[in-house]
Design a protein around this motif. Structure first.
Motif, mmCIF file in Angstrom:
data_model
loop_
_atom_site.group_PDB
_atom_site.id
_atom_site.type_symbol
_atom_site.label_atom_id
_atom_site.label_comp_id
_atom_site.label_asym_id
_atom_site.label_seq_id
_atom_site.Cartn_x
_atom_site.Cartn_y
_atom_site.Cartn_z
ATOM 1 N N ARG A 83 40.066 46.200 -54.359
ATOM 2 C CA ARG A 83 40.900 45.767 -53.228
ATOM 3 C C ARG A 83 42.038 44.879 -53.727
ATOM 4 O O ARG A 83 42.027 44.411 -54.870
ATOM 5 N N LEU A 84 42.978 44.657 -52.835
ATOM 6 C CA LEU A 84 44.060 43.704 -53.086
ATOM 7 C C LEU A 84 44.244 42.895 -51.811
ATOM 8 O O LEU A 84 44.477 43.459 -50.739
ATOM 9 N N ASP A 85 44.133 41.576 -51.921
ATOM 10 C CA ASP A 85 44.145 40.716 -50.742
ATOM 11 C C ASP A 85 45.485 40.038 -50.489
ATOM 12 O O ASP A 85 45.732 39.594 -49.357
ATOM 13 N N ALA A 86 46.320 39.938 -51.498
ATOM 14 C CA ALA A 86 47.602 39.268 -51.300
ATOM 15 C C ALA A 86 48.571 39.645 -52.410
ATOM 16 O O ALA A 86 48.160 39.978 -53.522
ATOM 17 N N VAL A 87 49.849 39.579 -52.082
ATOM 18 C CA VAL A 87 50.928 39.791 -53.048
ATOM 19 C C VAL A 87 51.921 38.651 -52.911
ATOM 20 O O VAL A 87 52.306 38.288 -51.783
ATOM 21 N N ALA A 124 54.642 49.676 -52.009
ATOM 22 C CA ALA A 124 53.431 50.158 -52.673
ATOM 23 C C ALA A 124 52.196 49.364 -52.253
ATOM 24 O O ALA A 124 51.088 49.915 -52.203
ATOM 25 N N ALA A 125 52.371 48.075 -51.945
ATOM 26 C CA ALA A 125 51.227 47.217 -51.648
ATOM 27 C C ALA A 125 50.766 47.286 -50.201
ATOM 28 O O ALA A 125 49.597 46.993 -49.914
ATOM 29 N N MET A 126 51.649 47.660 -49.278
ATOM 30 C CA MET A 126 51.292 47.583 -47.860
ATOM 31 C C MET A 126 50.016 48.344 -47.494
ATOM 32 O O MET A 126 49.188 47.819 -46.727
ATOM 33 N N PRO A 127 49.785 49.562 -47.972
ATOM 34 C CA PRO A 127 48.522 50.227 -47.611
ATOM 35 C C PRO A 127 47.295 49.433 -48.056
ATOM 36 O O PRO A 127 46.276 49.404 -47.355
ATOM 37 N N LEU A 128 47.394 48.789 -49.205
ATOM 38 C CA LEU A 128 46.276 48.003 -49.728
ATOM 39 C C LEU A 128 46.086 46.728 -48.910
ATOM 40 O O LEU A 128 44.947 46.317 -48.642
ATOM 41 N N ARG A 130 46.999 46.377 -45.770
ATOM 42 C CA ARG A 130 46.468 46.807 -44.470
ATOM 43 C C ARG A 130 44.949 46.925 -44.540
ATOM 44 O O ARG A 130 44.226 46.519 -43.626
ATOM 45 N N ALA A 131 44.473 47.481 -45.627
ATOM 46 C CA ALA A 131 43.030 47.692 -45.776
ATOM 47 C C ALA A 131 42.267 46.380 -45.859
ATOM 48 O O ALA A 131 41.114 46.295 -45.408
ATOM 49 N N SER A 132 42.881 45.361 -46.427
ATOM 50 C CA SER A 132 42.186 44.082 -46.621
ATOM 51 C C SER A 132 42.533 43.046 -45.568
ATOM 52 O O SER A 132 41.922 41.968 -45.546
ATOM 53 N N GLY A 133 43.495 43.359 -44.685
ATOM 54 C CA GLY A 133 43.981 42.336 -43.755
ATOM 55 C C GLY A 133 44.604 41.186 -44.524
ATOM 56 O O GLY A 133 44.317 40.009 -44.291
ATOM 57 N N GLY A 134 45.479 41.536 -45.462
ATOM 58 C CA GLY A 134 45.942 40.588 -46.461
ATOM 59 C C GLY A 134 47.221 39.842 -46.134
ATOM 60 O O GLY A 134 47.708 39.824 -44.998
ATOM 61 N N ARG A 135 47.765 39.246 -47.176
ATOM 62 C CA ARG A 135 48.961 38.407 -47.094
ATOM 63 C C ARG A 135 50.057 38.989 -47.974
ATOM 64 O O ARG A 135 49.790 39.455 -49.081
ATOM 65 N N LEU A 136 51.289 38.889 -47.477
ATOM 66 C CA LEU A 136 52.465 39.301 -48.236
ATOM 67 C C LEU A 136 53.452 38.148 -48.241
ATOM 68 O O LEU A 136 53.930 37.727 -47.186
ATOM 69 N N LEU A 137 53.757 37.639 -49.421
ATOM 70 C CA LEU A 137 54.687 36.522 -49.560
ATOM 71 C C LEU A 137 55.853 36.936 -50.438
ATOM 72 O O LEU A 137 55.706 37.753 -51.349
ATOM 73 N N ALA A 138 57.004 36.338 -50.179
ATOM 74 C CA ALA A 138 58.151 36.463 -51.075
ATOM 75 C C ALA A 138 58.684 35.069 -51.360
ATOM 76 O O ALA A 138 58.914 34.283 -50.426
ATOM 77 N N VAL A 139 58.846 34.767 -52.630
ATOM 78 C CA VAL A 139 59.503 33.527 -53.025
ATOM 79 C C VAL A 139 60.992 33.824 -53.025
ATOM 80 O O VAL A 139 61.479 34.579 -53.870
ATOM 81 N N THR A 140 61.696 33.266 -52.063
ATOM 82 C CA THR A 140 63.128 33.536 -51.966
ATOM 83 C C THR A 140 63.885 32.359 -52.581
ATOM 84 O O THR A 140 63.810 32.137 -53.780
#
Length: 280
Positions: A83-87, A124-128, A130-140
């Motif tokens: 699984r992947l929980d966050a990016v 590429a990460a969004m399906p993963l 979605r599966a984990s109910g995860g987090r997506l962050l961007a350092v801007t």
């Protein structure tokens, strides 16, 4: 938080990415620390050893500008960990210049790594996630909110990331993925050294030389009071672990004050008045 949760962080060979990988591991995450060239992983691994989290930090190759590299890395993470929980989209490159004195290819290169890299990893990460109910962050950057002299291409790329993430956030929320951006101000890291010019050198002659000299003096002063990479990583981990993270988070009081000029500036006049003295 247990070690069964996995976060992938891009651009971890130095700077905020390195500090974030260490801090994530200290918070109990398995930190998949990615970089284009794993031969540059020495400082990260040394820091992980010193922090006592070497077993939670793993280095993998990922070039955000190469779709095949992105797909391969994510597939390997899932194959190994299930699984992947966050990016944390952190990889990026600085750039200083003004459009009359550079090429369109220069600008495209800045957009490729700072914007399209984020898009490719996110796609590429969004399906993963979605599966984990995860987090997506961007350092801007505060430069993703306030346009700054001689940072046209860089700020354009960071503005684009902010617009992309802000637009994606409500859509991603409908499938259980929380989206945030983290905006550092001046941070003491290798970022400035990697911009590609010598700050001690005389500006090249030309119509913009006086303005650039004034800007450079301002910028060097700002980085003289920069926060550390460890300080900048703290809010990233807070967003990563918060039950209800804010969409937009700054890493310091200075960054909050800086971005606040723009976020309360409906007609743009405050930002122009704020930045004009930098080039006079």
């Amino acid at each position: 938080m247990t070690a069964t949760k996995t976060v992938l962080i891009t651009g971890t060979s130095s700077g905020i990415g390195l500090a974030t990988a260490i801090a994530a591991a200290q918070a109990g995450w398995r930190a998949v620390a990615t970089m284009r060239d794993t031969a540059k992983s020495g400082p990260l691994l040394k820091a992980a050893e010193a922090a006592g989290v070497r077993d939670l930090v793993e280095v993998r190759v990922l070039d955000v500008t190469d779709p095949a590299s992105v797909e391969t890395c994510l597939a390997q993470v899932v194959a190994d960990h299930g699984r992947l929980d966050a990016v944390v989209n952190n990889a990026g490159a600085g750039h200083v210049g003004t459009i009359e004195e550079e090429t369109i290819e220069d600008v495209r290169a800045v957009m490729e790594v700072n914007f399209f890299g984020v898009v490719q990893v996110t796609r590429a990460a969004m399906p993963l996630l979605r599966a984990s109910g995860g987090r997506l962050l961007a350092v801007t950057s505060v430069g993703g909110v306030v346009g700054q002299p001689f940072n046209e291409a860089y700020c354009a790329a960071k503005f684009a990331v902010e617009g992309f993430m802000e637009s994606l956030a409500p859509v991603a929320a409908t499938v259980g993925v929380k989206v945030s951006v983290v905006e550092p101000g001046a941070v003491a890291s290798e970022f400035v050294a990697n911009v590609g010019f010598d700050p001690t050198a005389e500006p090249a002659p030309g119509p913009y030389a006086p303005a650039f000299a004034a800007y450079l003096s301002h910028a060097l002063g700002a980085f003289g009071a920069a926060q550390t990479i460890e300080q900048a990583a703290v809010p990233i981990i807070e967003v990563l672990t918060a039950e209800h993270p804010a969409f937009r988070v700054q890493t310091s009081d200075a960054a909050r004050a800086f971005t606040g000029v723009k976020l309360a500036d409906q007609d743009g006049s405050a930002v122009q008045a704020f930045t004009a003295p930098w080039v006079k």
